[in-house]
Scaffold this active site. Structure first.
Site, mmCIF file in Angstrom:
data_model
loop_
_atom_site.group_PDB
_atom_site.id
_atom_site.type_symbol
_atom_site.label_atom_id
_atom_site.label_comp_id
_atom_site.label_asym_id
_atom_site.label_seq_id
_atom_site.Cartn_x
_atom_site.Cartn_y
_atom_site.Cartn_z
ATOM 1 N N ASN A 83 -51.715 63.575 141.777
ATOM 2 C CA ASN A 83 -52.084 62.802 142.956
ATOM 3 C C ASN A 83 -52.522 61.374 142.650
ATOM 4 O OD1 ASN A 83 -51.537 65.178 144.221
ATOM 5 N ND2 ASN A 83 -53.611 65.540 144.983
ATOM 6 N N ASN A 129 -47.513 63.935 147.164
ATOM 7 C CA ASN A 129 -48.690 63.130 146.857
ATOM 8 C C ASN A 129 -48.501 62.246 145.619
ATOM 9 O OD1 ASN A 129 -50.255 63.975 149.044
ATOM 10 N ND2 ASN A 129 -50.957 65.794 147.957
#
Length: 219
Positions: A83, A129
């Protein structure tokens, strides 16, 4: 730290600008072989196929540098966790002064069937992400190429996050190993030719490969 000579050789080539291939994933043994780490696997397989050693650590990434034919190539696996992938890829591209049309991101994709690949010139993040972080550190610019590697969709009501962090079943692992070999050819195609008919033909072949597999399984 990368040497100034290394940077100068890659940034000032009078013949070719380097390509940066970024594979997305999560660091550590815990995540090895999981669906979300197929981007890492693709970089490792490609590096081995072209004789580039992944023996550098910088920009929060494991890296390798080398040449494919006479083309300079930089390979990187951000170690920031998925992420936060942009924390590595943004500074890395900036250091080498690379335009985004010389950057390609390799990542897993639940929207493609398991083992199906797709080359894409640009696009959004599709709720991935890792891609979202990369785009944020490229100032929202989406003008970079991708090699999307299909991992299929989670079965039934399974949590997508749990699905991503699972390892492949044996049949899926076999399909992915074949896909990684095809991915090597795809990345070499990127180096050989700009986006165009060759990329389109590759994507068509991948589409019909999936349809053929589906027909066999349904027979």
């Amino acid at each position: 730290m990368l040497s100034r000579l290394s940077r100068r050789c890659y940034c000032t080539s009078s013949v070719h600008r380097p390509w940066l291939f970024l594979g997305l994933g999560n660091p550590g043994d815990k995540y090895k072989g999981t669906r979300h780490n197929i981007g890492f696997e693709m970089i490792d397989v490609f590096a081995e196929s072209v004789g580039i050693q992944m023996n550098l650590v910088n920009f929060k990434a494991i890296m390798g540098q080398g040449f494919v034919a006479d083309l300079p190539v930089i390979l990187a696996k951000p170690q920031t966790y998925m992420n936060l992938s942009g924390e590595s890829s943004g500074p890395l591209a900036a250091y080498y002064k690379l335009p985004l049309n010389r950057v390609l991101v390799v990542h897993d994709d639940m929207q493609l069937p398991c083992g199906v690949l797709r080359l894409q010139e640009k696009g959004g993040h599709g709720c991935h992400n890792g891609l979202k972080s990369v785009m944020n550190h490229f100032r929202g610019n989406r003008e970079f190429a991708r090699l999307r590697i299909g991992i299929g969709k989670p079965p039934g009501q399974m949590d997508p996050k749990a699905f991503l962090l699972q390892k492949f079943s044996m049949p899926a692992r076999e399909r992915m190993d074949k896909a990684l070999a095809e991915g090597v050819d795809a990345l070499k195609l990127v180096l050989a030719k700009d986006f165009g008919e060759s990329w389109r033909l590759f994507n068509v072949e991948q589409k019909y490969k999936h349809l053929k597999q589906h027909t066999i399984l349904s027979a």
